[in-house]
Design an enzyme around this catalytic site. Structure first.
Site, PDB file in Angstrom:
ATOM      1  N   GLU A  67    -102.237 -42.341 -65.164  1.00 42.09           N
ATOM      2  CA  GLU A  67    -101.369 -42.683 -64.102  1.00 42.09           C
ATOM      3  C   GLU A  67    -100.436 -41.666 -63.609  1.00 42.09           C
ATOM      4  O   GLU A  67     -99.727 -41.776 -62.313  1.00 42.09           O
ATOM      5  CB  GLU A  67    -100.326 -43.953 -64.308  1.00 42.09           C
ATOM      6  CG  GLU A  67     -99.429 -44.098 -65.233  1.00 42.09           C
ATOM      7  CD  GLU A  67    -100.009 -43.950 -66.685  1.00 42.09           C
ATOM      8  OE1 GLU A  67    -101.459 -43.998 -67.028  1.00 42.09           O
ATOM      9  OE2 GLU A  67     -99.112 -44.481 -67.649  1.00 42.09           O
ATOM     10  N   CYS A  93     -87.625 -43.120 -70.017  1.00 46.63           N
ATOM     11  CA  CYS A  93     -87.872 -41.724 -69.720  1.00 46.63           C
ATOM     12  C   CYS A  93     -88.308 -41.041 -70.938  1.00 46.63           C
ATOM     13  O   CYS A  93     -88.599 -39.867 -70.895  1.00 46.63           O
ATOM     14  CB  CYS A  93     -86.471 -41.093 -69.244  1.00 46.63           C
ATOM     15  SG  CYS A  93     -85.223 -41.296 -70.239  1.00 46.63           S
ATOM     16  N   CYS A 127     -83.105 -35.840 -76.829  1.00 48.42           N
ATOM     17  CA  CYS A 127     -83.750 -34.622 -76.710  1.00 48.42           C
ATOM     18  C   CYS A 127     -83.134 -33.494 -77.377  1.00 48.42           C
ATOM     19  O   CYS A 127     -84.013 -32.499 -77.659  1.00 48.42           O
ATOM     20  CB  CYS A 127     -83.852 -34.293 -75.171  1.00 48.42           C
ATOM     21  SG  CYS A 127     -84.736 -35.746 -74.211  1.00 48.42           S
ATOM     22  N   GLU A 132     -82.700 -50.591 -60.567  1.00 50.49           N
ATOM     23  CA  GLU A 132     -83.721 -51.691 -61.037  1.00 50.49           C
ATOM     24  C   GLU A 132     -82.815 -52.353 -61.797  1.00 50.49           C
ATOM     25  O   GLU A 132     -82.986 -53.653 -62.090  1.00 50.49           O
ATOM     26  CB  GLU A 132     -84.612 -50.926 -61.860  1.00 50.49           C
ATOM     27  CG  GLU A 132     -85.906 -51.655 -62.415  1.00 50.49           C
ATOM     28  CD  GLU A 132     -86.937 -50.741 -62.962  1.00 50.49           C
ATOM     29  OE1 GLU A 132     -86.932 -49.707 -63.077  1.00 50.49           O
ATOM     30  OE2 GLU A 132     -87.931 -51.412 -63.758  1.00 50.49           O
ATOM     31  N   LYS A 137     -94.089 -34.659 -74.119  1.00 46.85           N
ATOM     32  CA  LYS A 137     -94.209 -34.538 -72.488  1.00 46.85           C
ATOM     33  C   LYS A 137     -95.661 -33.823 -72.445  1.00 46.85           C
ATOM     34  O   LYS A 137     -96.284 -34.179 -71.280  1.00 46.85           O
ATOM     35  CB  LYS A 137     -93.482 -33.506 -71.920  1.00 46.85           C
ATOM     36  CG  LYS A 137     -91.988 -34.051 -71.921  1.00 46.85           C
ATOM     37  CD  LYS A 137     -91.502 -34.884 -70.761  1.00 46.85           C
ATOM     38  CE  LYS A 137     -90.199 -35.679 -70.791  1.00 46.85           C
ATOM     39  NZ  LYS A 137     -90.277 -36.890 -70.140  1.00 46.85           N
ATOM     40  N   SER A 139     -87.950 -50.152 -67.930  1.00 43.02           N
ATOM     41  CA  SER A 139     -87.759 -49.616 -66.432  1.00 43.02           C
ATOM     42  C   SER A 139     -89.057 -49.048 -65.953  1.00 43.02           C
ATOM     43  O   SER A 139     -89.655 -48.192 -66.777  1.00 43.02           O
ATOM     44  CB  SER A 139     -86.650 -48.797 -66.652  1.00 43.02           C
ATOM     45  OG  SER A 139     -86.899 -48.028 -65.183  1.00 43.02           O
ATOM     46  N   GLU A 157     -83.527 -46.220 -61.771  1.00 45.59           N
ATOM     47  CA  GLU A 157     -83.452 -46.984 -62.834  1.00 45.59           C
ATOM     48  C   GLU A 157     -82.153 -47.853 -62.663  1.00 45.59           C
ATOM     49  O   GLU A 157     -82.078 -48.943 -62.917  1.00 45.59           O
ATOM     50  CB  GLU A 157     -83.203 -46.124 -64.063  1.00 45.59           C
ATOM     51  CG  GLU A 157     -83.248 -46.904 -65.434  1.00 45.59           C
ATOM     52  CD  GLU A 157     -83.464 -46.028 -66.491  1.00 45.59           C
ATOM     53  OE1 GLU A 157     -84.610 -45.617 -66.897  1.00 45.59           O
ATOM     54  OE2 GLU A 157     -82.643 -45.636 -67.145  1.00 45.59           O
ATOM     55  N   GLU A 210     -97.464 -36.994 -72.038  1.00 41.62           N
ATOM     56  CA  GLU A 210     -97.070 -37.795 -70.960  1.00 41.62           C
ATOM     57  C   GLU A 210     -97.849 -37.411 -69.599  1.00 41.62           C
ATOM     58  O   GLU A 210     -98.336 -38.140 -69.002  1.00 41.62           O
ATOM     59  CB  GLU A 210     -95.742 -37.860 -70.867  1.00 41.62           C
ATOM     60  CG  GLU A 210     -95.267 -38.900 -69.465  1.00 41.62           C
ATOM     61  CD  GLU A 210     -93.784 -38.682 -69.456  1.00 41.62           C
ATOM     62  OE1 GLU A 210     -93.021 -37.699 -69.937  1.00 41.62           O
ATOM     63  OE2 GLU A 210     -92.957 -39.409 -68.684  1.00 41.62           O
TER      64      GLU A 210
HETATM   65 FE1  SF4 Z   1     -88.196 -38.443 -76.339  1.00 41.92          FE
HETATM   66 FE2  SF4 Z   1     -87.839 -36.381 -78.246  1.00 41.92          FE
HETATM   67 FE3  SF4 Z   1     -89.141 -36.135 -75.896  1.00 41.92          FE
HETATM   68 FE4  SF4 Z   1     -86.390 -36.516 -75.662  1.00 41.92          FE
HETATM   69  S1  SF4 Z   1     -87.695 -34.950 -76.582  1.00 41.92           S
HETATM   70  S2  SF4 Z   1     -88.037 -37.272 -74.225  1.00 41.92           S
HETATM   71  S3  SF4 Z   1     -86.181 -37.831 -77.261  1.00 41.92           S
HETATM   72  S4  SF4 Z   1     -89.868 -37.452 -77.444  1.00 41.92           S
END
Ligand code: SF4
Length: 506
Positions: free
Chosen positions: A278, A211, A424, A192, A270, A231, A189, A273
């Site tokens: 991809e 992220c 987080c 970049e 996540k 990014s 990052e 994600e």
């Molecule tokens: Fe985003 Fe919340 Fe996951 Fe952290 S815990 S990556 S702020 S969704």
């Protein structure tokens, strides 16, 4: 529960939620998961100010709703609407489907276990019981300052060593620190950012961090014109997962098809994600598209439940070190868990890339961008340039800032965006707190805890570009190309792309 003191046990039950209690007391899994959310439209709450219902898709990869457990307290409505700004920005009658960024704030706030994260821990337990699999756990930066809360340990206390010991006790073959992956994200990052700054002009500026998968999805729905400015660096967990299945597997002679990578995270997004099509860079690299970069995500709450079910006395565990192959990240990697931490981390390495010098002390404690104000702004000198930065957290704050950026009412070069309040440390998969004051106190303790761990580390341990083990991986693998390939392994494994979802709102 064996060996667990009474006070620890009560604290665990409060922070894990009632489904945790079900596991602890009876060994049975209870709550929304076993009911599979039940049939029907999965309404929860009402769309704020409109009286319209909002929905959770029964197939949502991150959260599950159980109508039969819902007491209509509307806590989830407040989290999704007022705090995150999602519910009042779409009309489910018009979209015909749930619009969700998977932040999981509804699951973190629900006092009745009617909304929970989608549990991956039963699958993790099955994998751990099967010697066929080589199991790898990746531990997120903020887990070390929050998991202890579930076992009566002081909020914000560093339980990194106990977390590693606990995962080993559960049977994981390898336990790695995601601060190593965070250092990779910083390397990519920061490079970049410097490249975009050197190119001048306004294309791709300001550069946004990417992220946080909930922020990425929010942008894909509501701000598609900003996507070229995100990014392309993958999030730390997804970078590290792809490295485990390629470099680590090759180096240790392990068949990557036998490896299962389980991320432990404060994050429900996540879980979404890892399902993005991809996110199989390692599979494409290995010519087996079925191989995913990450196989499962356990929230911190789920890990607490697994430890409870296994009757592991977390507080009494002897500390253990991370496994060495990817066991050490920098202080920059540790602060990723705090709002503003990703930016501070990236600026340290960007400073080095731009000037060839180590960052000055004020970039190793970038005070203007620290704290829990909804938006913090700062200017920093990088070489001959002044770089204007901002960090924002919390969905509603993100909408407000992104709308101003889109309208060109404010101007920046680099913007960090984290969907959850506090970043987080306030993630949707963190141990539960009850009430606003307790929630804010938890965010402050966790944030202070992370900075305390990181600020003890002076150079060469403070900045990602000085991570010797990571530099070794770049030299022997990431900066190289495979025979017949044009792109470096770093480019093939560590970068991603985004897609507009604006038509879903129409
Ligand atoms: Fe985003 Fe919340 Fe996951 Fe952290 S815990 S990556 S702020 S969704």
């Amino acid at each position: 529960m064996k060996n667990m003191k009474k006070t620890s046990r009560r604290r665990f039950l409060e922070t894990a939620g009632s489904a945790g209690a079900g596991i602890l007391l009876s060994g049975m899994r209870t709550g929304a998961q076993e009911r599979g959310g039940g049939p029907g439209p999965h309404r929860y709450g009402r769309q704020e100010g409109s009286g319209r219902p909002a929905t959770i898709d029964p197939n949502d990869p991150a959260v599950v709703f159980s109508e039969s457990l819902c007491q209509e307290c509307d806590h989830c409505e407040k989290a999704c609407g007022r705090m995150m700004g999602i519910m009042d920005r779409y009309d489910p009658e018009k979209t015909g489907k749930a619009i969700c960024i998977h932040c999981g704030q509804c699951s973190a706030i629900c006092p009745h276990e009617a909304v929970t994260e989608r549990f991956h821990y039963p699958t993790a337990e099955r994998l751990l019981a099967d010697p066929e699999w080589v199991t790898v756990a990746l531990v997120s930066p903020s887990t070390r300052v929050s998991l202890g809360e579930m076992f009566g340990i002081e909020q914000g206390a560093n339980v990194q060593g106990k977390t590693v010991a606990a995962l080993k006790a559960l049977g994981f073959d390898h336990v790695f620190d995601v601060t190593f992956g965070a250092d990779m994200t910083v390397m990519e990052e920061a490079a970049e950012l410097v490249s975009r700054l050197r190119a001048g002009g306004t294309d791709g500026m300001p550069m946004f961090t990417s992220c946080c998968p909930a922020w990425v999805k929010l942008a894909e729905y509501w701000f598609p014109e900003l996507l070229p400015s995100l990014s392309s660096a993958k999030s730390p967990i997804l970078m590290q997962g792809s490295l485990v299945k390629t470099w680590f597997a090759r180096k240790n002679g392990i068949n990557p098809e036998r490896i299962k990578v389980v991320a432990v995270a404060p994050c429900t997004a996540k879980k979404f994600e890892i399902t993005r099509p991809e996110m199989n860079a390692s599979g494409r690299f290995l010519s087996n598209p079925e191989i995913r970069d990450i196989d499962l995500v356990l929230t911190n709450r789920e890990l607490g439940r697994m430890l409870g079910a296994a009757e592991i006395d977390f507080a009494a565990l002897e500390e253990a070190p991370f496994d060495p192959a990817m066991g050490r990240g920098s202080g920059a990697g540790i602060i990723f868990g705090n709002t503003g931490g990703v930016m501070e981390a990236a600026l340290r390495t960007a400073y080095y890339l731009e000037t060839g010098l180590d960052p000055p002390e004020d970039l190793l404690r970038f005070a203007p961008i620290r704290g829990l104000e909804s938006v913090r702004e700062a200017e920093v000198r990088l070489g001959g340039r002044t770089v204007r930065t901002a960090a924002v957290h919390g969905g509603a704050n993100i909408f407000a800032l992104a709308e101003k950026i889109r309208a060109k009412e404010v101007s920046y070069d680099f913007v960090e965006v984290m969907a959850c309040p506090g970043g987080c440390i306030g993630g949707g998969g963190q141990p539960k707190t009850r009430g606003r004051a307790a929630k804010e106190a938890a965010q402050t303790s966790r944030s202070t805890g992370l900075y305390a761990i990181a600020d003890r580390l002076a150079e060469p341990e403070a900045s990602s570009y000085k991570n010797g083990a990571l530099r070794g991986v770049y030299d022997e693998f990431l900066a190289r190309t495979e025979p017949g390939e044009k792109e470096t392994n770093a480019h093939r494994l560590l970068h991603t792309s985004f897609v507009s979802r604006a038509s879903d709102l129409a």
